[in-house]
Design an enzyme around this catalytic site. Structure first.
Site, short mmCIF file in Angstrom:
data_model
loop_
_atom_site.label_atom_id
_atom_site.label_comp_id
_atom_site.label_asym_id
_atom_site.label_seq_id
_atom_site.Cartn_x
_atom_site.Cartn_y
_atom_site.Cartn_z
N ASP A 190 4.84 0.79 11.81
CA ASP A 190 3.89 -0.25 11.21
C ASP A 190 4.20 -1.71 12.12
O ASP A 190 2.88 -2.35 12.03
CB ASP A 190 3.97 -0.14 9.52
CG ASP A 190 3.75 1.69 9.59
OD1 ASP A 190 4.11 2.03 8.66
OD2 ASP A 190 3.50 2.24 10.40
N ARG A 205 -8.44 -0.47 4.75
CA ARG A 205 -7.55 0.61 4.21
C ARG A 205 -6.47 0.90 3.70
O ARG A 205 -5.86 0.74 2.93
CB ARG A 205 -7.75 1.50 5.13
CG ARG A 205 -9.29 2.65 5.46
CD ARG A 205 -8.36 3.64 6.12
NE ARG A 205 -7.82 4.88 5.42
CZ ARG A 205 -6.35 5.28 5.87
NH1 ARG A 205 -6.64 6.21 7.10
NH2 ARG A 205 -5.64 6.22 4.85
N CYS A 249 -4.25 12.62 13.43
CA CYS A 249 -5.10 11.07 13.62
C CYS A 249 -4.33 10.61 14.63
O CYS A 249 -4.25 11.16 15.35
CB CYS A 249 -4.02 10.85 12.28
SG CYS A 249 -2.67 9.47 12.25
N ARG A 271 1.37 14.40 13.02
CA ARG A 271 1.79 14.16 12.01
C ARG A 271 1.94 15.56 10.84
O ARG A 271 0.99 15.47 9.95
CB ARG A 271 1.19 13.30 11.16
CG ARG A 271 0.91 11.70 12.17
CD ARG A 271 -0.23 10.96 11.86
NE ARG A 271 1.10 10.57 10.12
CZ ARG A 271 0.14 9.50 10.00
NH1 ARG A 271 -0.45 8.28 9.72
NH2 ARG A 271 1.37 8.59 8.77
N LYS A 277 1.05 -1.31 -0.46
CA LYS A 277 -0.32 -0.21 0.23
C LYS A 277 0.88 1.11 0.13
O LYS A 277 0.82 2.27 -0.75
CB LYS A 277 -1.05 0.12 0.98
CG LYS A 277 -1.79 1.44 1.34
CD LYS A 277 -2.50 1.23 3.11
CE LYS A 277 -1.58 1.59 3.58
NZ LYS A 277 -1.20 3.22 4.44
N ASN A 278 1.38 1.56 0.69
CA ASN A 278 2.55 2.20 1.09
C ASN A 278 3.51 2.75 0.23
O ASN A 278 4.60 4.00 -0.36
CB ASN A 278 3.43 2.38 2.26
CG ASN A 278 2.66 2.58 2.94
OD1 ASN A 278 1.20 3.00 2.55
ND2 ASN A 278 2.63 2.35 4.78
C1 EPZ Z 1 4.34 7.08 6.30
O1 EPZ Z 1 3.73 7.39 7.17
C2 EPZ Z 1 3.64 6.00 6.04
N1 EPZ Z 1 2.44 5.77 5.37
C3 EPZ Z 1 3.08 5.33 7.66
O2 EPZ Z 1 2.61 4.07 7.82
C4 EPZ Z 1 4.52 4.78 8.67
O3 EPZ Z 1 3.93 4.52 9.98
C5 EPZ Z 1 5.70 6.32 8.32
O4 EPZ Z 1 6.09 6.46 7.44
C6 EPZ Z 1 6.35 6.04 9.16
O5 EPZ Z 1 7.44 4.87 8.78
C7 EPZ Z 1 2.15 5.87 4.34
O6 EPZ Z 1 3.79 5.65 3.60
C8 EPZ Z 1 1.32 6.33 3.17
P1 EPZ Z 1 6.79 10.55 8.33
P2 EPZ Z 1 4.08 9.52 7.19
O7 EPZ Z 1 6.60 11.58 7.85
O8 EPZ Z 1 5.16 9.32 5.53
C9 EPZ Z 1 7.05 13.79 11.67
C10 EPZ Z 1 0.65 2.46 7.87
O9 EPZ Z 1 0.04 2.04 8.77
N2 EPZ Z 1 6.66 14.54 10.74
O10 EPZ Z 1 7.87 9.72 8.13
O11 EPZ Z 1 3.46 10.25 7.58
C11 EPZ Z 1 6.02 12.73 12.18
O12 EPZ Z 1 4.73 12.83 12.70
C12 EPZ Z 1 0.77 4.04 7.87
O13 EPZ Z 1 0.46 2.29 7.17
C13 EPZ Z 1 6.92 15.62 10.93
O14 EPZ Z 1 7.05 16.11 12.42
O15 EPZ Z 1 5.10 9.63 8.48
C14 EPZ Z 1 6.05 11.63 12.86
O16 EPZ Z 1 6.58 11.40 14.77
C15 EPZ Z 1 0.81 4.73 9.36
N3 EPZ Z 1 7.12 16.96 9.96
C16 EPZ Z 1 7.68 11.21 12.15
O17 EPZ Z 1 7.89 12.12 11.38
C17 EPZ Z 1 6.79 16.12 9.07
O18 EPZ Z 1 6.77 17.49 7.93
C18 EPZ Z 1 7.79 10.27 10.46
O19 EPZ Z 1 6.73 10.27 9.86
C19 EPZ Z 1 6.80 14.68 8.63
C20 EPZ Z 1 6.81 13.88 9.34
#
Ligand code: EPZ
Length: 417
Positions: A305, A397, A117, A122, A22-23
């Site tokens: 995850d 989802r 969320c 996030r 999915k990702n």
């Molecule tokens: C991706 O989300 C995945 N989703 C998530 O999978 C996964 O948990 C996550 O990466 C971490 O591995 C998809 O790929 C669609 P991040 P993403 O930006 O990109 C902070 C699932 O279950 N951050 O790597 O949204 C953030 O809050 C889902 O399939 C900022 O502060 O995650 C978090 O603490 C859930 N500012 C950390 O970084 C930003 O601009 C990592 O988030 C962006 C992120």
């Protein structure tokens, strides 16, 4: 609302085919906005987030057909709208992935702010900072991010924090920028490298994807391509936990054990019997499990995850295990539902202490997010009696035909409409 009814106690025996990731599929679909030509994606998981992305892309002007139940043909001759509306973004945060392609292709993008969320705040501040570095002017008002740029200009961007979709969004935008962009402290997730492979097939010039420094030499246009999505390592990890907990002999095929190194080594540390082969993994459950501490990390560390599924596994291990969640600030909601099934878990901020082995019993439990719902299904597979998992729209989802796959290897699981 659909529910799952699961009668625990059945060992799992047989083979399960792992779906596409999915990702990886979500950013790949967004990337097709970068060209006016047709892109074919294969090994696509038919999960609800894919359906939501099709809806979003159609609103933007794309033609999206699913010629089979695992492939898509996507073509955006013209971008007719630049807006990813609140109604869609609120159901799927990954909608933010159209921002980069829209901005790069047509100089304008208006995307609803995803908002918080269940698992954390996030924010997307790092995405926005990156687009500003590429020369876009970005305003956030009325709940939307509005970005404009005549043509993006290559820049050196170093992420303050590793972000998966941030890396993907900027990498896509930089493919059509003037000049060269480097992304430092980039995400190493296999899904990022898979996206780069698709983009290079479309004519992009990307090197270093899968390392912490990615270089993108901008080009004027991109063309059509055909690409097969990598297997879903989180789906595979979830079934490994199911086999380890429920007992029996389970083989996962069409998966990539190389993407599961830290999960497999942690499971082995906990006493799980795992055998790896080319494109397959075999788990033979039933051996006593022992507690093992874990800290979630960015790839190649232990995936956040997989944290909820690992917690369910640790409820069946002898001893005390400490689970530390380092990526998201609120990703233990599943713990209280597991406790309702008889688990012994205490939460202290970003740490969870799991005391096992617990004798779980069936109950009615509520899913709160995608991976939390998977951990409740795992617990139900070993619980005495029947468990009802409510709000499984979360599960739909991101897991393709989960209950059919589990039933095909012997689980007593039914969907109640
Ligand atoms: C991706 O989300 C995945 N989703 C998530 O999978 C996964 O948990 C996550 O990466 C971490 O591995 C998809 O790929 C669609 P991040 P993403 O930006 O990109 C902070 C699932 O279950 N951050 O790597 O949204 C953030 O809050 C889902 O399939 C900022 O502060 O995650 C978090 O603490 C859930 N500012 C950390 O970084 C930003 O601009 C990592 O988030 C962006 C992120």
């Amino acid at each position: 609302m659909d529910k799952l009814k699961i009668k625990g106690g059945a060992p799992l025996q047989g083979q399960i085919q792992i779906s596409g990731a999915k990702n990886s599929a979500l950013p790949a679909m967004a990337a097709t906005l970068l060209t006016a030509e047709e892109v074919t994606l294969e090994n696509l998981p038919m999960v609800n987030d894919i359906i939501t992305t099709r809806r979003l892309l159609r609103e933007l002007g794309s033609e999206v057909e699913f010629p089979s139940n695992s492939s898509a043909r996507l073509k955006t001759r013209n971008v007719i709208s630049h807006e990813a509306p609140y109604e869609l973004v609120k159901t799927m945060r990954a909608s933010v992935l159209v921002l980069g392609p829209l901005l790069a292709r047509s100089g304008r993008a208006r995307v609803s702010m995803p908002g918080g969320c269940a698992i954390g705040a996030r924010p997307i501040d790092l995405h926005i900072k990156g687009f500003e570095k590429l020369g876009a002017s970005v305003a956030t008002e009325y709940g939307y991010v509005e970005a404009t740029a005549k043509r993006l200009k290559g820049a050196n961007i170093v992420f303050e924090k590793i972000t998966v979709t941030g890396t993907e969004n900027l990498m896509m935008a930089a493919t059509l920028a003037e000049g060269t962009t480097t992304l430092g402290n980039a995400a190493l997730e296999p899904e990022v490298a898979d996206l780069a492979q698709l983009l290079n097939k479309m004519g992009a010039k990307i090197s270093g994807a899968g390392t912490s420094t990615i270089t993108i030499e901008g080009v004027d246009t991109l063309h059509g391509a055909k690409h097969s999505i990598i297997p879903d390592r989180i789906e595979a990890g979830t079934f490994l936990a199911a086999g380890a907990m429920a007992g029996g002999d389970l083989e996962l095929v069409s998966c990539d054990p190389g993407h599961l190194t830290s999960v497999i080594s942690k499971f082995r540390e906990a006493g799980v019997n795992i055998e790896e082969g080319k494109g397959r993994v075999r788990v033979r459950g039933g051996s006593p499990l022992r507690s093992a501490d874990v800290v979630t990390h960015e790839y190649p560390g232990f995936a956040t995850d997989m944290q909820a599924q690992y917690m369910a596994l640790m409820t069946q291990a002898n001893g005390i295990s400490l689970i530390t969640e380092s990526i998201f600030e609120n990703r233990f909601i599943h713990a209280s539902e597991l406790v309702r099934m008889g688990a012994n878990i205490r939460i202290d901020g970003s740490r969870a202490v799991v005391a096992g082995k617990s004798r779980l019993t069936g109950a009615t439990v509520i899913a709160s997010d995608l991976r939390a719902s998977a951990s409740l299904v795992l617990a139900a597979l070993v619980a005495k009696g029947v468990t009802t998992v409510d709000r499984i729209y979360h599960l739909d989802r991101g897991y393709e035909k989960l209950e059919e796959k589990l039933r095909s290897v012997g689980a007593h699981i039914d969907r109640v409409k």
